[in-house]
Structure formats: structure tokens, C-alpha cells
Design a protein around this motif. Structure first.
Motif, PDB file in Angstrom:
ATOM      1  N   SER A  83       0.843  -1.137   0.040  1.00  0.00           N
ATOM      2  CA  SER A  83      -0.098   0.238  -0.049  1.00  0.00           C
ATOM      3  C   SER A  83       0.958   1.244   0.103  1.00  0.00           C
ATOM      4  CB  SER A  83      -1.042  -0.033   1.151  1.00  0.00           C
ATOM      5  OG  SER A  83      -0.193  -0.108   2.573  1.00  0.00           O
ATOM      6  N   LEU A  84       0.456   2.405  -0.770  1.00  0.00           N
ATOM      7  CA  LEU A  84       1.116   3.449  -0.820  1.00  0.00           C
ATOM      8  C   LEU A  84       0.629   4.599  -0.331  1.00  0.00           C
ATOM      9  CD1 LEU A  84       3.704   4.991  -2.144  1.00  0.00           C
ATOM     10  CD2 LEU A  84       2.356   5.243  -4.338  1.00  0.00           C
ATOM     11  N   SER A  85       0.966   5.398   0.744  1.00  0.00           N
ATOM     12  CA  SER A  85       0.319   6.769   0.886  1.00  0.00           C
ATOM     13  C   SER A  85       1.376   7.794   0.309  1.00  0.00           C
ATOM     14  CB  SER A  85       0.234   7.068   2.258  1.00  0.00           C
ATOM     15  OG  SER A  85      -0.460   6.204   3.185  1.00  0.00           O
ATOM     16  N   VAL A  86       0.489   8.687  -0.837  1.00  0.00           N
ATOM     17  CA  VAL A  86       1.173  10.065  -1.155  1.00  0.00           C
ATOM     18  C   VAL A  86       0.718  11.536  -0.600  1.00  0.00           C
ATOM     19  CG1 VAL A  86       1.447  11.303  -3.214  1.00  0.00           C
ATOM     20  CG2 VAL A  86       1.217   8.712  -3.469  1.00  0.00           C
ATOM     21  N   ILE A  87       1.447  12.092   0.070  1.00  0.00           N
ATOM     22  CA  ILE A  87       1.137  13.165   0.723  1.00  0.00           C
ATOM     23  C   ILE A  87       1.419  14.328  -0.202  1.00  0.00           C
ATOM     24  CG2 ILE A  87       1.767  14.762   2.694  1.00  0.00           C
ATOM     25  CD1 ILE A  87       2.376  11.040   2.920  1.00  0.00           C
ATOM     26  N   VAL A  88       0.465  15.165  -0.338  1.00  0.00           N
ATOM     27  CA  VAL A  88       0.551  16.423  -1.305  1.00  0.00           C
ATOM     28  C   VAL A  88       0.217  17.755  -0.637  1.00  0.00           C
ATOM     29  CG1 VAL A  88      -0.473  17.244  -3.604  1.00  0.00           C
ATOM     30  CG2 VAL A  88      -0.348  15.014  -3.056  1.00  0.00           C
ATOM     31  N   PRO A  89       1.476  18.443  -0.081  1.00  0.00           N
ATOM     32  CA  PRO A  89       1.374  19.705   0.511  1.00  0.00           C
ATOM     33  C   PRO A  89       0.868  20.676  -0.560  1.00  0.00           C
ATOM     34  CG  PRO A  89       3.576  19.219   0.354  1.00  0.00           C
ATOM     35  CD  PRO A  89       2.768  18.306  -0.135  1.00  0.00           C
TER      36      PRO A  89
ATOM     37  N   THR B 102       1.236  11.758   9.468  1.00  0.00           N
ATOM     38  CA  THR B 102       0.687  11.176  11.011  1.00  0.00           C
ATOM     39  C   THR B 102      -0.705  10.544  10.398  1.00  0.00           C
ATOM     40  OG1 THR B 102       1.336  13.113  12.164  1.00  0.00           O
ATOM     41  CG2 THR B 102      -0.655  11.869  12.914  1.00  0.00           C
ATOM     42  N   GLU B 103      -1.323  10.965   9.396  1.00  0.00           N
ATOM     43  CA  GLU B 103      -2.541  10.373   8.885  1.00  0.00           C
ATOM     44  C   GLU B 103      -2.314   9.294   7.903  1.00  0.00           C
ATOM     45  OE1 GLU B 103      -5.449  11.269   9.646  1.00  0.00           O
ATOM     46  OE2 GLU B 103      -4.897  13.032  11.077  1.00  0.00           O
ATOM     47  N   ALA B 104      -1.118   9.222   7.454  1.00  0.00           N
ATOM     48  CA  ALA B 104      -0.888   7.959   6.493  1.00  0.00           C
ATOM     49  C   ALA B 104      -0.908   6.801   6.912  1.00  0.00           C
ATOM     50  CB  ALA B 104       0.360   8.196   5.714  1.00  0.00           C
ATOM     51  N   LYS B 105      -1.558   5.604   6.094  1.00  0.00           N
ATOM     52  CA  LYS B 105      -1.684   4.244   6.405  1.00  0.00           C
ATOM     53  C   LYS B 105      -0.918   3.306   5.824  1.00  0.00           C
ATOM     54  CE  LYS B 105      -6.628   5.455   7.895  1.00  0.00           C
ATOM     55  NZ  LYS B 105      -7.834   5.078   7.299  1.00  0.00           N
ATOM     56  N   GLY B 106      -0.290   3.995   4.652  1.00  0.00           N
ATOM     57  CA  GLY B 106       0.458   2.899   3.662  1.00  0.00           C
ATOM     58  C   GLY B 106       1.698   2.188   4.242  1.00  0.00           C
ATOM     59  N   ASP B 107       2.272   1.358   3.334  1.00  0.00           N
ATOM     60  CA  ASP B 107       3.681   0.591   3.897  1.00  0.00           C
ATOM     61  C   ASP B 107       4.452   1.601   3.493  1.00  0.00           C
ATOM     62  OD1 ASP B 107       2.196  -1.843   4.716  1.00  0.00           O
ATOM     63  OD2 ASP B 107       1.980  -2.253   2.561  1.00  0.00           O
ATOM     64  N   PHE B 108       4.305   2.373   2.320  1.00  0.00           N
ATOM     65  CA  PHE B 108       5.497   3.378   1.883  1.00  0.00           C
ATOM     66  C   PHE B 108       4.827   4.643   1.923  1.00  0.00           C
ATOM     67  CE2 PHE B 108       6.559  -0.823   0.183  1.00  0.00           C
ATOM     68  CZ  PHE B 108       7.974  -0.746   0.489  1.00  0.00           C
ATOM     69  N   LEU B 109       5.399   5.650   2.280  1.00  0.00           N
ATOM     70  CA  LEU B 109       4.910   7.019   2.253  1.00  0.00           C
ATOM     71  C   LEU B 109       5.836   7.835   1.433  1.00  0.00           C
ATOM     72  CD1 LEU B 109       3.897   5.508   5.065  1.00  0.00           C
ATOM     73  CD2 LEU B 109       4.138   7.803   6.108  1.00  0.00           C
ATOM     74  N   LEU B 110       5.087   8.664   0.594  1.00  0.00           N
ATOM     75  CA  LEU B 110       5.934   9.795  -0.121  1.00  0.00           C
ATOM     76  C   LEU B 110       5.243  10.977  -0.322  1.00  0.00           C
ATOM     77  CD1 LEU B 110       7.266   9.180  -3.863  1.00  0.00           C
ATOM     78  CD2 LEU B 110       5.176  10.733  -3.655  1.00  0.00           C
ATOM     79  N   PHE B 111       6.150  12.019  -0.169  1.00  0.00           N
ATOM     80  CA  PHE B 111       5.570  13.345  -0.377  1.00  0.00           C
ATOM     81  C   PHE B 111       5.826  13.854  -1.715  1.00  0.00           C
ATOM     82  CE2 PHE B 111       9.175  14.696   2.041  1.00  0.00           C
ATOM     83  CZ  PHE B 111       9.710  15.861   1.360  1.00  0.00           C
ATOM     84  N   ILE B 112       5.000  14.588  -2.273  1.00  0.00           N
ATOM     85  CA  ILE B 112       5.605  15.296  -3.649  1.00  0.00           C
ATOM     86  C   ILE B 112       4.722  16.781  -3.614  1.00  0.00           C
ATOM     87  CG2 ILE B 112       3.414  14.318  -4.773  1.00  0.00           C
ATOM     88  CD1 ILE B 112       5.081  14.395  -7.388  1.00  0.00           C
ATOM     89  N   ASP B 113       5.576  17.654  -4.184  1.00  0.00           N
ATOM     90  CA  ASP B 113       4.830  19.201  -4.126  1.00  0.00           C
ATOM     91  C   ASP B 113       3.685  19.105  -4.960  1.00  0.00           C
ATOM     92  OD1 ASP B 113       7.042  19.832  -2.433  1.00  0.00           O
ATOM     93  OD2 ASP B 113       8.285  20.963  -3.985  1.00  0.00           O
TER      94      ASP B 113
ATOM     95  N   LEU C  77       9.859   3.612  -6.154  1.00  0.00           N
ATOM     96  CA  LEU C  77       9.519   2.458  -5.340  1.00  0.00           C
ATOM     97  C   LEU C  77      10.326   1.448  -5.869  1.00  0.00           C
ATOM     98  CD1 LEU C  77       8.005   1.220  -3.052  1.00  0.00           C
ATOM     99  CD2 LEU C  77       6.114   0.931  -4.391  1.00  0.00           C
ATOM    100  N   GLY C  78      10.458   1.313  -7.213  1.00  0.00           N
ATOM    101  CA  GLY C  78      11.299   0.411  -7.920  1.00  0.00           C
ATOM    102  C   GLY C  78      12.914   0.417  -7.171  1.00  0.00           C
ATOM    103  N   LEU C  79      13.622   1.391  -6.964  1.00  0.00           N
ATOM    104  CA  LEU C  79      14.747   1.514  -6.205  1.00  0.00           C
ATOM    105  C   LEU C  79      14.736   1.240  -4.955  1.00  0.00           C
ATOM    106  CD1 LEU C  79      15.780   5.018  -7.787  1.00  0.00           C
ATOM    107  CD2 LEU C  79      16.858   2.767  -8.235  1.00  0.00           C
ATOM    108  N   MET C  80      13.433   1.424  -4.304  1.00  0.00           N
ATOM    109  CA  MET C  80      13.536   1.090  -2.891  1.00  0.00           C
ATOM    110  C   MET C  80      13.377  -0.542  -2.740  1.00  0.00           C
ATOM    111  SD  MET C  80      12.759   2.522   0.236  1.00  0.00           S
ATOM    112  CE  MET C  80      11.599   3.829  -0.043  1.00  0.00           C
ATOM    113  N   TYR C  81      12.821  -1.156  -3.627  1.00  0.00           N
ATOM    114  CA  TYR C  81      12.728  -2.739  -3.605  1.00  0.00           C
ATOM    115  C   TYR C  81      13.886  -3.184  -3.833  1.00  0.00           C
ATOM    116  CZ  TYR C  81      11.308  -7.364  -5.543  1.00  0.00           C
ATOM    117  OH  TYR C  81      11.141  -8.590  -5.810  1.00  0.00           O
TER     118      TYR C  81
ATOM    119  N   ARG D 119      10.250   4.056   3.717  1.00  0.00           N
ATOM    120  CA  ARG D 119       9.320   3.094   4.640  1.00  0.00           C
ATOM    121  C   ARG D 119       8.665   3.338   5.905  1.00  0.00           C
ATOM    122  NH1 ARG D 119      10.763  -2.078   2.341  1.00  0.00           N
ATOM    123  NH2 ARG D 119      12.667  -1.844   1.357  1.00  0.00           N
ATOM    124  N   LYS D 120       7.617   2.700   5.829  1.00  0.00           N
ATOM    125  CA  LYS D 120       6.677   3.126   7.129  1.00  0.00           C
ATOM    126  C   LYS D 120       7.514   3.259   8.458  1.00  0.00           C
ATOM    127  CE  LYS D 120       3.315   0.541   8.358  1.00  0.00           C
ATOM    128  NZ  LYS D 120       2.182  -0.056   8.193  1.00  0.00           N
ATOM    129  N   ASN D 121       8.146   2.188   8.660  1.00  0.00           N
ATOM    130  CA  ASN D 121       8.979   2.170  10.086  1.00  0.00           C
ATOM    131  C   ASN D 121       9.854   3.273  10.105  1.00  0.00           C
ATOM    132  OD1 ASN D 121      10.652   1.088   7.835  1.00  0.00           O
ATOM    133  ND2 ASN D 121      11.845   0.142   9.489  1.00  0.00           N
TER     134      ASN D 121
END
Length: 258
Positions: A13-19, A90-101, A115-119, A173-175
Motif C-alpha cells: 500500500s502507498l500513501s502519497v502526501i501532497v502539501p 501522521t494520517e498516512a496508512k500505507g506501507d510506503f509513504l511519499l510526499f510530492i509538491d 519504489l522500484g529503487l526501494m525494492y 518506508r513506514k517504519n
């Protein structure tokens, strides 16, 4: 990345945070572009838009999208980009968290590469870097000089082995985020460095840099002199954040997660 097993994304699961701040005229198109890219590769994902005290039509236009994968968090007052990203984490639930402008100066097609590089490399963090050999960037000479001086100071003070801490796209990563969240205080320009600094201090040192494509001149509508003054103001604010953060980080014992 042509041989990457993209079916791997089906299991995470992926959470994308967009400020965002006052992106009313562009926000719907930007979010549609973002979702189009993310939905190609991920079945389980969420997009968390954090509106940082926007005073235009940003919030209304986000709500009009009525998308089950999309959430809006709206601050009544402007608190700073760092505060917006912190709330999203704080609100994100994903296994991986990303923010993008939210302005999408950086195209969301980069997300699958991150995410490919992460893997492939079992990384803790993947960040965009203007100085990656494969990056294609265009920005003014004075910003290049200030960026170089800042990143040199970062390497000396914080011993973070990256060439660019300030690009507005990063994946964790979420951790990692769960570990650093209690230590985060910077609400403005220095929040990127604060996250990376505490992550490294807490033992998450496998940080990869990824190429980005960025043309600063496409979005900048200021004249050269005005932009130089603006850049200097940001630089001074960033230095204040860095100094405060450096003092706090020194009190935290270094850890090793390897």
C-alpha cells in the motif's frame, strides 16, 4: 527498470502526501495527473492533500473531485510546508509513504521509479536529487551556488551521504517515518533535512538518490532581482532551521539498524 517486476506493487500500500498552498487553478489537473500515474501500478493507495491555509479555491476544487482514494486535510491558517507534510505522515496508512509538491513541478511518473529503487536495493529512503548524473534540471546560477554551499554544510554538520536534501519528492518506508515523527519540529524550509538527519541518526542510513526532471524557469514568474531576494530570504530561514535542528540532534544518541 525495464525488468522490474511491477506486479510487486500489487502486494503493498502507498500513501502519497501532497502539501499545497493556493493551487486552486491547477489543483484538479495536478491531482488527476497524479492519480493517473499512481493507479497504473498500485491497487491499494491513498492521496492525502494537505492544504496549508489556502485562501483561494484550492479546498473547494479538491472536494469537487469526490474520489474514494483522495482525502483533504485543510489548515485554517498557514503553518508551513513542513507542518503540512508532518500532518500527512501522521494520517498516512500505507506501507510506503511519499510526499510530492502539489505544484507538480516534478512529474509523478517518478513515483514508480522511486519504489522500484526501494525494492531493488532494500533502501530505507529514496529522494530526488538535482545532482544525480541522470537528472535533467534547469535553474538559475545563483540558486546553484547557494544550493552547493548549503549541501556542503549539510555533509559537514550531519554526515548525511546525499548530494541534495531539498528536492520536493521523497519516499520512505513506514517504519522510518514512525521512528522520526516524535522528533520533528521544523515547520518550514528545513523540514527535509530534519527528516533525513534524524533518520540517519536513528540508524536508517540506506538513502538512495534518484534522478529528476525539473525546469525552474517554467514556473517562475518573478524577475531575476526579485527572485534573488526571495532566494536569499529562504536561505537565511533555512540556516536558522538548520542550526536549531543541529543542536537538537546532537542530544540524540546515534543508533545502528544494520
Amino acid at each position: 527498470m525495464s525488468n522490474f517486476p511491477f506486479q510487486y506493487f500489487d502486494n503493498i500500500s502507498l500513501s502519497v502526501i501532497v502539501p499545497v498552498y493556493n493551487e486552486g487553478s491547477n489543483i484538479q489537473g495536478n491531482l488527476k495527473l497524479l492519480q493517473e500515474e499512481v493507479s497504473r501500478y498500485f491497487k491499494d493507495y491513498e492521496i492525502i492533500v494537505v492544504s496549508d491555509g489556502s485562501t483561494d479555491e484550492t479546498n473547494i476544487n479538491v472536494k469537487k473531485l469526490e474520489n474514494e482514494h483522495l482525502r483533504l486535510i485543510a489548515f485554517e491558517k498557514n503553518k508551513g510546508k513542513g507542518a503540512a507534510v508532518h500532518r500527512g505522515f501522521t494520517e498516512a496508512k500505507g506501507d510506503f509513504l511519499l510526499f510530492i509538491d502539489g505544484g507538480m513541478e516534478l512529474h509523478p511518473r517518478e513515483i514508480k521509479i522511486f519504489l522500484g529503487l526501494m525494492y531493488l536495493y532494500d533502501a530505507d529512503i529514496v529522494i530526488g536529487s538535482k545532482r544525480h548524473p541522470q537528472s535533467n534540471v534547469h535553474y538559475p546560477w545563483y540558486r546553484r551556488i547557494l544550493s552547493y554551499l548549503f549541501q556542503t554544510a549539510v555533509r559537514i554538520l550531519f554526515h548525511i551521504r546525499v548530494t541534495d536534501t531539498q528536492v520536493g519528492i521523497k519516499m520512505f518506508r513506514k517504519n522510518v517515518i514512525r521512528a522520526v515523527l516524535p522528533h520533528l519540529q521544523v515547520t518550514s524550509y528545513g523540514f527535509d533535512l530534519e527528516i533525513l538527519g534524524f533518520a540517519a541518526r536513528l540508524g536508517f542510513r540506506n538513502i538512495l538518490e534518484a534522478p529528476v526532471r525539473l525546469d525552474y524557469f517554467l514556473k517562475n514568474n518573478k524577475g531575476t532581482f526579485r527572485d534573488m531576494i526571495h532566494t536569499m530570504r529562504i536561505g537565511l530561514a533555512l540556516l536558522k532551521d538548520v542550526f536549531k535542528f543541529w543542536l537538537r540532534m546532537r542530544k540524540l544518541p546515534a543508533r545502528n539498524n544494520t
